[in-house]
Motif scaffolding. Sequence first.
Motif, PDB file in Angstrom:
ATOM      1  N   VAL A 103     -45.167   0.189  29.695  1.00  0.00           N
ATOM      2  CA  VAL A 103     -43.764   0.709  30.215  1.00  0.00           C
ATOM      3  C   VAL A 103     -43.004   1.529  29.414  1.00  0.00           C
ATOM      4  O   VAL A 103     -42.740   2.452  29.772  1.00  0.00           O
ATOM      5  CB  VAL A 103     -42.977  -0.720  30.520  1.00  0.00           C
ATOM      6  CG1 VAL A 103     -41.458  -0.210  31.025  1.00  0.00           C
ATOM      7  CG2 VAL A 103     -43.852  -1.587  31.455  1.00  0.00           C
ATOM      8  N   ASN A 104     -43.153   1.164  28.297  1.00  0.00           N
ATOM      9  CA  ASN A 104     -42.234   2.256  27.184  1.00  0.00           C
ATOM     10  C   ASN A 104     -43.166   3.477  26.981  1.00  0.00           C
ATOM     11  O   ASN A 104     -42.178   4.559  27.018  1.00  0.00           O
ATOM     12  CB  ASN A 104     -42.208   1.560  25.685  1.00  0.00           C
ATOM     13  CG  ASN A 104     -41.229   2.359  24.706  1.00  0.00           C
ATOM     14  OD1 ASN A 104     -40.425   2.304  25.117  1.00  0.00           O
ATOM     15  ND2 ASN A 104     -41.931   2.629  23.872  1.00  0.00           N
ATOM     16  N   THR A 105     -44.259   3.438  27.003  1.00  0.00           N
ATOM     17  CA  THR A 105     -44.954   4.765  27.136  1.00  0.00           C
ATOM     18  C   THR A 105     -44.857   5.537  28.106  1.00  0.00           C
ATOM     19  O   THR A 105     -44.554   6.793  28.080  1.00  0.00           O
ATOM     20  CB  THR A 105     -46.515   4.462  27.131  1.00  0.00           C
ATOM     21  OG1 THR A 105     -46.906   3.759  25.946  1.00  0.00           O
ATOM     22  CG2 THR A 105     -47.366   5.713  26.975  1.00  0.00           C
ATOM     23  N   PHE A 106     -44.509   4.799  29.537  1.00  0.00           N
ATOM     24  CA  PHE A 106     -44.212   5.845  30.587  1.00  0.00           C
ATOM     25  C   PHE A 106     -42.955   6.084  30.772  1.00  0.00           C
ATOM     26  O   PHE A 106     -42.659   7.441  30.999  1.00  0.00           O
ATOM     27  CB  PHE A 106     -44.336   4.829  31.767  1.00  0.00           C
ATOM     28  CG  PHE A 106     -43.972   5.186  33.207  1.00  0.00           C
ATOM     29  CD1 PHE A 106     -44.488   6.611  33.620  1.00  0.00           C
ATOM     30  CD2 PHE A 106     -43.238   4.445  33.940  1.00  0.00           C
ATOM     31  CE1 PHE A 106     -43.905   7.171  34.895  1.00  0.00           C
ATOM     32  CE2 PHE A 106     -42.687   5.313  35.075  1.00  0.00           C
ATOM     33  CZ  PHE A 106     -43.127   6.301  35.670  1.00  0.00           C
ATOM     34  N   THR A 107     -41.954   5.338  30.275  1.00  0.00           N
ATOM     35  CA  THR A 107     -40.553   5.619  30.401  1.00  0.00           C
ATOM     36  C   THR A 107     -40.124   6.870  29.275  1.00  0.00           C
ATOM     37  O   THR A 107     -39.167   7.673  29.564  1.00  0.00           O
ATOM     38  CB  THR A 107     -39.702   4.743  30.271  1.00  0.00           C
ATOM     39  OG1 THR A 107     -39.795   3.852  29.154  1.00  0.00           O
ATOM     40  CG2 THR A 107     -39.655   3.708  31.383  1.00  0.00           C
ATOM     41  N   SER A 108     -40.925   6.863  28.231  1.00  0.00           N
ATOM     42  CA  SER A 108     -40.678   7.701  26.998  1.00  0.00           C
ATOM     43  C   SER A 108     -41.386   9.176  27.257  1.00  0.00           C
ATOM     44  O   SER A 108     -41.696   9.841  26.498  1.00  0.00           O
ATOM     45  CB  SER A 108     -40.791   7.040  25.670  1.00  0.00           C
ATOM     46  OG  SER A 108     -42.417   6.524  25.645  1.00  0.00           O
ATOM     47  N   PHE A 109     -42.262   9.009  28.238  1.00  0.00           N
ATOM     48  CA  PHE A 109     -43.058  10.322  28.580  1.00  0.00           C
ATOM     49  C   PHE A 109     -42.058  11.568  28.615  1.00  0.00           C
ATOM     50  O   PHE A 109     -41.424  11.419  29.651  1.00  0.00           O
ATOM     51  CB  PHE A 109     -43.899  10.090  29.783  1.00  0.00           C
ATOM     52  CG  PHE A 109     -44.882  11.188  30.048  1.00  0.00           C
ATOM     53  CD1 PHE A 109     -45.784  11.638  29.192  1.00  0.00           C
ATOM     54  CD2 PHE A 109     -44.996  11.593  31.278  1.00  0.00           C
ATOM     55  CE1 PHE A 109     -46.694  12.751  29.446  1.00  0.00           C
ATOM     56  CE2 PHE A 109     -46.090  12.549  31.771  1.00  0.00           C
ATOM     57  CZ  PHE A 109     -46.881  13.092  30.810  1.00  0.00           C
ATOM     58  N   ALA A 110     -42.347  12.590  27.797  1.00  0.00           N
ATOM     59  CA  ALA A 110     -41.454  13.520  27.974  1.00  0.00           C
ATOM     60  C   ALA A 110     -41.268  14.555  28.992  1.00  0.00           C
ATOM     61  O   ALA A 110     -39.914  14.628  29.418  1.00  0.00           O
ATOM     62  CB  ALA A 110     -41.694  14.666  26.592  1.00  0.00           C
ATOM     63  N   PRO A 111     -42.315  14.838  29.629  1.00  0.00           N
ATOM     64  CA  PRO A 111     -41.902  15.491  30.959  1.00  0.00           C
ATOM     65  C   PRO A 111     -41.137  14.794  31.850  1.00  0.00           C
ATOM     66  O   PRO A 111     -40.533  15.455  32.950  1.00  0.00           O
ATOM     67  CB  PRO A 111     -43.825  15.659  31.536  1.00  0.00           C
ATOM     68  CG  PRO A 111     -44.450  15.526  30.201  1.00  0.00           C
ATOM     69  CD  PRO A 111     -43.668  14.573  29.484  1.00  0.00           C
ATOM     70  N   LEU A 112     -41.218  13.498  32.313  1.00  0.00           N
ATOM     71  CA  LEU A 112     -40.658  12.584  33.530  1.00  0.00           C
ATOM     72  C   LEU A 112     -39.235  13.106  33.323  1.00  0.00           C
ATOM     73  O   LEU A 112     -38.910  13.574  34.588  1.00  0.00           O
ATOM     74  CB  LEU A 112     -40.788  11.156  33.180  1.00  0.00           C
ATOM     75  CG  LEU A 112     -40.860  10.273  34.257  1.00  0.00           C
ATOM     76  CD1 LEU A 112     -41.474  10.585  35.376  1.00  0.00           C
ATOM     77  CD2 LEU A 112     -40.790   8.683  33.994  1.00  0.00           C
ATOM     78  N   GLY A 113     -38.623  12.733  32.475  1.00  0.00           N
ATOM     79  CA  GLY A 113     -36.958  12.857  32.750  1.00  0.00           C
ATOM     80  C   GLY A 113     -36.659  14.325  32.938  1.00  0.00           C
ATOM     81  O   GLY A 113     -35.595  14.684  33.704  1.00  0.00           O
ATOM     82  N   MET A 114     -37.341  15.281  32.186  1.00  0.00           N
ATOM     83  CA  MET A 114     -36.993  16.801  32.275  1.00  0.00           C
ATOM     84  C   MET A 114     -37.055  17.199  33.631  1.00  0.00           C
ATOM     85  O   MET A 114     -36.257  17.897  34.222  1.00  0.00           O
ATOM     86  CB  MET A 114     -37.892  17.416  31.220  1.00  0.00           C
ATOM     87  CG  MET A 114     -37.494  17.526  29.821  1.00  0.00           C
ATOM     88  SD  MET A 114     -38.580  18.679  28.819  1.00  0.00           S
ATOM     89  CE  MET A 114     -37.878  18.118  27.235  1.00  0.00           C
ATOM     90  N   VAL A 115     -38.309  17.098  34.277  1.00  0.00           N
ATOM     91  CA  VAL A 115     -38.508  17.381  35.911  1.00  0.00           C
ATOM     92  C   VAL A 115     -37.808  16.764  36.646  1.00  0.00           C
ATOM     93  O   VAL A 115     -37.193  17.365  37.441  1.00  0.00           O
ATOM     94  CB  VAL A 115     -40.023  17.025  35.785  1.00  0.00           C
ATOM     95  CG1 VAL A 115     -40.445  17.365  37.321  1.00  0.00           C
ATOM     96  CG2 VAL A 115     -41.014  17.911  34.917  1.00  0.00           C
TER      97      VAL A 115
END
Length: 504
Positions: A71-83
């Motif tokens: 879960v932490n790997t997913f939520t800290s995935f850099a492109p996610l929040g930016m996009v």
Amino acid sequence: MDRFLDRIERTGNRLPDPAMLFVYCLGLVLVLSALFSMFSFSYINPRTGEALQVANLIDADYLADLFASMVNTFTSFAPLGMVLASVMGVGIAESSGYINIALKKMVRVTPDKLLAPAVVFIGAVSSIATDAGYVLVIPIGAIIFKAAGRHPLAGLAAAFAGVSGGFSAGLLPSALDPLLQSFTQSAAQLFDPDYQMNPLANYYFTFCSTFLVTLMGWFVTERIVEPHLQSVEVSDEEGSVEDMSSYSAQENRAFTVSSLVLLGMGLALFALCLPETSPMRAADGSLTAFSSPLMRSIVPLIFIFFLTPGVIYGRMTGTFKNHRDVIGSMSGSMKTMSSYIVMAFFCSQFLKAFGDSNLGTLLALSGADLLQAMNLPGQVTIVGIVLLTAVVNLCVGSASAKWAIIGPIFVPMLMAVGISPELAQAAYRIGDSSSNIITPMMSYYPVIIVFTQRYVKNAGIGTVASMMMPYSIVFMIGWTAFLLLFWALGLPLGIGATYTYPIM
């Protein structure tokens, strides 16, 4: 051509969904890590300075940690929040109608003799709104050409070339910039953990490319495509086509007010950044350094600069009656990102495992040895990346999925022979954009065929492909040469970008 494209379509349809591609890649990484961990290598790991050793990921402790941190790997995935943040802002401006009327106004003020370059140019500019160009600019291009007594499919082809073939060009930053940058930076950090890259690392190049794409599209439309279409008879239409180029006085007034507010916001930001003591500057006074608040605020600024005029326009035209409509617009834009979110979940797990295994470092160093042994000029290597991307694009339509798959391999490999991630990303963008208009795997290809059938009833994939192939070839050759010219002249690719990576 029909048989060739049908074969490509059948092959592409056999490929799994991009999300499942990352699942399979994750499984492959686990197996290969166990296999290669049994061998010793003479390479030195650039991260640690020690001998390179592939880690065995099929290990009870690692697998337990992989699941615990999923879960932490997913939520800290850099492109996610930016996009997602960028798409919410652009989604409001699009759903309110602000972007649509902006495109309409640009078309209406254009002289007939400049229709072709104007349509291509507007198509390229529309990339800031992602899907808006496909559903608005392309049919408008056909309508405008038909009204001027020219073949409507020529206008459609010119618009399609600008919107999709020029997808990586544009006068303003778009959501694609932070999306690709985040993938490129993650890939670069497989080789250099401290490497940082600006979201606008290709901005100067893409800005100038807008005019190049316009000129190339103009040439192809008037010298190749339109003469060829003279033998294609336009079908009698059943009923009239909706006039998508008109707007009301109320919409015009709302657009004027919204645009003035947007201009004021831009001037206010400029005034805020101007003083040497500006809070938007880095500690050394730089505005373009990656550590500066301005550069770290690119995505929020994109969000605000699209949200504000969108809300004002929506309120003045009645598209947004209250705050619930605005929030609903954001929610609607997120619905279109559901498949991306799913893909990002599996992609983040794959990238984590790929990085932990050291397989990427092994591929990069061994590939660098091969490139060094071949002793190819850097320019030839860049041309190879463009061509490879175009070939992959025929089977995998998603720009982010392709770069997430091939970026972690090629970015570190090119860094090892002295080619910067920013240059590798620019080459990727050329190959991806140039072949968008000929791949049936592009999600909007069926929509383009439907638009074509408004004017030629028996049109199919072959009709569209025969129109767009000249654009694809000219764009790929001309745009690649333009990148090599940029490199030869030492012109800046973008903010904080270089052409070379220092080999230790």
